[in-house]
Design an enzyme around this catalytic site. Structure first.
Site, PDB file in Angstrom:
ATOM      1  N   LYS A  40     -61.611  -0.289 -48.479  1.00  0.00           N
ATOM      2  CA  LYS A  40     -61.659  -0.737 -47.083  1.00  0.00           C
ATOM      3  C   LYS A  40     -63.083  -0.613 -46.528  1.00  0.00           C
ATOM      4  CE  LYS A  40     -56.806   0.087 -46.570  1.00  0.00           C
ATOM      5  NZ  LYS A  40     -55.695   0.988 -46.301  1.00  0.00           N
TER       6      LYS A  40
ATOM      7  N   GLN B 271     -54.742   6.436 -43.215  1.00  0.00           N
ATOM      8  CA  GLN B 271     -54.227   6.105 -44.551  1.00  0.00           C
ATOM      9  C   GLN B 271     -52.957   6.909 -44.835  1.00  0.00           C
ATOM     10  OE1 GLN B 271     -55.698   3.709 -46.697  1.00  0.00           O
ATOM     11  NE2 GLN B 271     -53.768   4.024 -47.751  1.00  0.00           N
TER      12      GLN B 271
ATOM     13  N   ASP C 224     -53.118  -1.908 -38.385  1.00  0.00           N
ATOM     14  CA  ASP C 224     -52.068  -1.975 -39.412  1.00  0.00           C
ATOM     15  C   ASP C 224     -50.808  -2.628 -38.848  1.00  0.00           C
ATOM     16  OD1 ASP C 224     -52.724  -1.077 -41.935  1.00  0.00           O
ATOM     17  OD2 ASP C 224     -52.491   1.047 -41.426  1.00  0.00           O
TER      18      ASP C 224
END
Ligand code: NAP
Length: 285
Positions: free
Chosen positions: A53, A97, A120
């Protein structure tokens, strides 16, 4: 013989679009989109995802901020960091995460992320928005899959779509996106009876099961678009999808490989969401 959908190529195209738009915006507004990535603990797979990322941020011209916290981090400490990032103007997107260590309730963390920075699209507000079709962000994996389906030139409208899996991050939002495109959608799960009979009718079949080679050739309609979301690690260390690739390629018209299919799309869509967040927060339309 199926045409193999090249996820790396489509992903690179999405990233290039994001890079070009970012370049224009940086010139015009003098600031860069910023993505904060928080990793808690030492999970090796999570470390790889976080590194990828960060690399993608560099490619498209974003600022990335990494917060690597110890395995012993408490829920309160993580919530405090999320609040700090919510208030930080340089941070347009926040990603924690998953999975987080067991002393932390991941739902509490997701709920604490400001919905405007929830790139997300896991926050209940964003999930609800997807349901009613008024969203700013789409969850990255299903959004990436829509890009892959679009890359085939096939119109979803009126097609029989079957999604195997009903998780909150893949199966359910995937079904909703196909429905928004006027697909006729069936969602299958572990209690589904006569699964093969259902999948065999699918013009578009999305497998998000988490079981290696679960979808065999006899479960696929000739000429279908088959999207393999699975990422299963075999004993020999190799990555393997949910679809038996060799059998599927004899039946499908289009097929995604693993690796190199859905996986690369997820990060590109994260970049796209972060750019959207930057524009929304800076009132750029
Ligand atoms: P998950 O939460 O474990 O969900 C799996 C789903 O499969 C569940 O809904 C389950 O049904 C269903 N299922 C299990 N056994 C089944 C069976 N025998 N017949 C029919 N359905 C069955 O997994 P997930 O998070 O959605 O992920 C699915 C896969 O995609 C995993 O391999 C994951 O690693 C991969 N993934 C890849 C990406 C990417 O970027 N490429 C992103 C996310 C996930 P029940 O609900 O009834 O248990």
């Amino acid at each position: 013989m199926a045409t193999i959908i090249d996820g790396k190529k489509v992903s690179a195209e999405v990233k290039e679009q994001v890079r070009q738009e970012t370049e224009t915006l940086v010139t015009k507004y003098g600031k860069k989109p910023g993505l904060a990535v928080v990793i808690v603990g030492n999970d090796p797979a999570s470390r790889i995802y976080v590194n990828n990322k960060k690399k993608a941020c560099e490619t498209v011209g974003f600022q990335s901020f990494e917060y690597a916290l110890s395995e012993e981090t408490t829920q309160e400490e993580l919530l405090e960091l999320v609040q700090t990032l919510n208030a930080d103007e340089k941070v347009n997107g926040i990603l924690v995460q998953l999975p987080v260590p067991k002393q932390i309730n991941d739902k509490a963390i997701i709920n604490a992320i400001s919905p405007e920075k929830d790139v997300d699209a896991f926050h209940p507000e964003n999930v609800g928005r997807i349901m009613i079709g008024e969203y700013s962000f789409l969850p990255c994996t299903p959004a990436g899959i829509m890009e892959l389906i679009d890359s085939t030139g096939i119109d979803v409208s009126g097609k029989k779509c079957v999604v195997i899996g009903r998780s909150n991050i893949v199966g359910k939002p995937m079904a909703m996106l196909l429905l928004h495109r006027s697909g006729t959608v069936t969602i299958c799960h572990s209690k589904t009876e006569n699964l093969a009979k259902i999948t065999k009718e699918a013009d578009i079949l999305v497998a998000a099961v988490g079981k290696a080679n679960f979808v065999t050739g006899d479960m696929i309609k000739k000429g279908a678009v088959v999207i393999d979301v699975g990422m299963n690690r075999l004993e020999n260390g190799k990555l393997c999808g949910d679809v038996n690739f060799d059998e599927a390629k004899e039946k499908a018209a289009y097929l995604t490989p693993v690796p190199g299919g859905v996986g690369p799309m997820t990060i590109s869509m994260l970049m796209k969401n972060t750019l959207t967040a930057f524009k929304l927060q800076n009132h750029i339309f």
